[in-house]
Scaffold this active site. Sequence first.
Site, PDB file in Angstrom:
ATOM      1  CD  GLU A  97      -5.716   0.550   2.640  1.00 38.90           C
ATOM      2  OE1 GLU A  97      -6.594   0.265   1.555  1.00 38.90           O
ATOM      3  OE2 GLU A  97      -5.455  -0.460   3.586  1.00 38.90           O
TER       4      GLU A  97
ATOM      5  CB  SER B 279      -9.287  -1.658   3.743  1.00 37.69           C
ATOM      6  OG  SER B 279      -9.813  -2.950   3.240  1.00 37.69           O
TER       7      SER B 279
ATOM      8  NE  ARG C  73      -3.522  -2.446   0.203  1.00 34.46           N
ATOM      9  CZ  ARG C  73      -3.339  -3.827  -0.173  1.00 34.46           C
ATOM     10  NH1 ARG C  73      -2.059  -4.000  -1.001  1.00 34.46           N
ATOM     11  NH2 ARG C  73      -4.120  -4.803  -0.271  1.00 34.46           N
TER      12      ARG C  73
END
Length: 347
Positions: free
Chosen positions: A342, A246, A164
């Site tokens: 995130e 998420s 990520r």
Amino acid sequence: MHIQEQVNIQPFVTLAVPAVAKFYCEIHSQQDLLEALRWAQAKGERLVVLGGGSNVLPDDFINALVLHIKLLGKEVLQNTDTQAEVQFGAGEEWHELVMWALGNGFYGVENLALIPGTVGAAPIQNIGAYGVELERCFKSLTAINRDTLQEKIFTKAECDFGYRDSVFKKIAKDKYIITQVTLVFNKTISAALDYPALLGTVEQLWQHSRGPFKPELITPLDVANAVIYLRQSKLPDPQQLPNVGSFFKNPVVANAKVEELKQRWPDIVVFNVDENTKKIPAGWLIDKLGWKGKEVNGVTVHKQQALVLTNPNKLSTACVLATASAIQASVLQYSGIALEIEPQCIG
């Protein structure tokens, strides 16, 4: 190019938090982009880039020019018996790309079906799901330098992809605006089924529609359909229940940490990263500590997936972050793991 003032961008972010942009401009062409950048330079205004709005946490007031990227287009650059190389505009919807690729016999991104957002945002986050990340099929991208207005091509190596993560979250953060992304697809059928839940869902859907399961005949479309089924069963539709998917990254920890946690939680779920580290599902940790389905100050931890925070009351980013902080503090206290969020904060 048309620059507007005091624009409500709440409808453009999937978390539906209240947010107003000082200035706002939709970018439909490279000429629009260059003109907007020149305008911002002349006025001394900051820039904020918005794609699909599915991974951002905006402030109530964004004291900047918000550029909403709407650059569309697909071009097949190469097409051989085994591979296809395709260039996409940064404003294309990611899920539509996945389904278009499958429809054309181009494979490699089926595990990433139904991920919200645009193509241009995908490399920044190095989006991933069910054992596959964007970098697997990524070749290059084209971006405009915000200061010099010069175009630059970034190779996969230059993007410095991580979990990520990419160079656009590090030394190139806020320096470039992505306009095009080039991906390389396989044309030979293969399936990435490392996640047991995904394989089990493929089998379940197969038996429901076709009878006895034949794993040797699994196609990429079967994988995509299973991913879509799983995501729809676990993740709320942002159109119905505001969220950013998420909210926390899955922490990667040393093997010694995993062994320590096994003393408390023998049933802990882990995935191998390399010989020294393992990935622990953040949702598992949050669920284990009793947060699933819990409401805190009007923000709710989703009852089906503890990794997702929902904003049914359309409260501010500050309210959402306060709930996230409470969860982070709980996980840190009981596991010693510091969860990272995130989505990106913009303001």
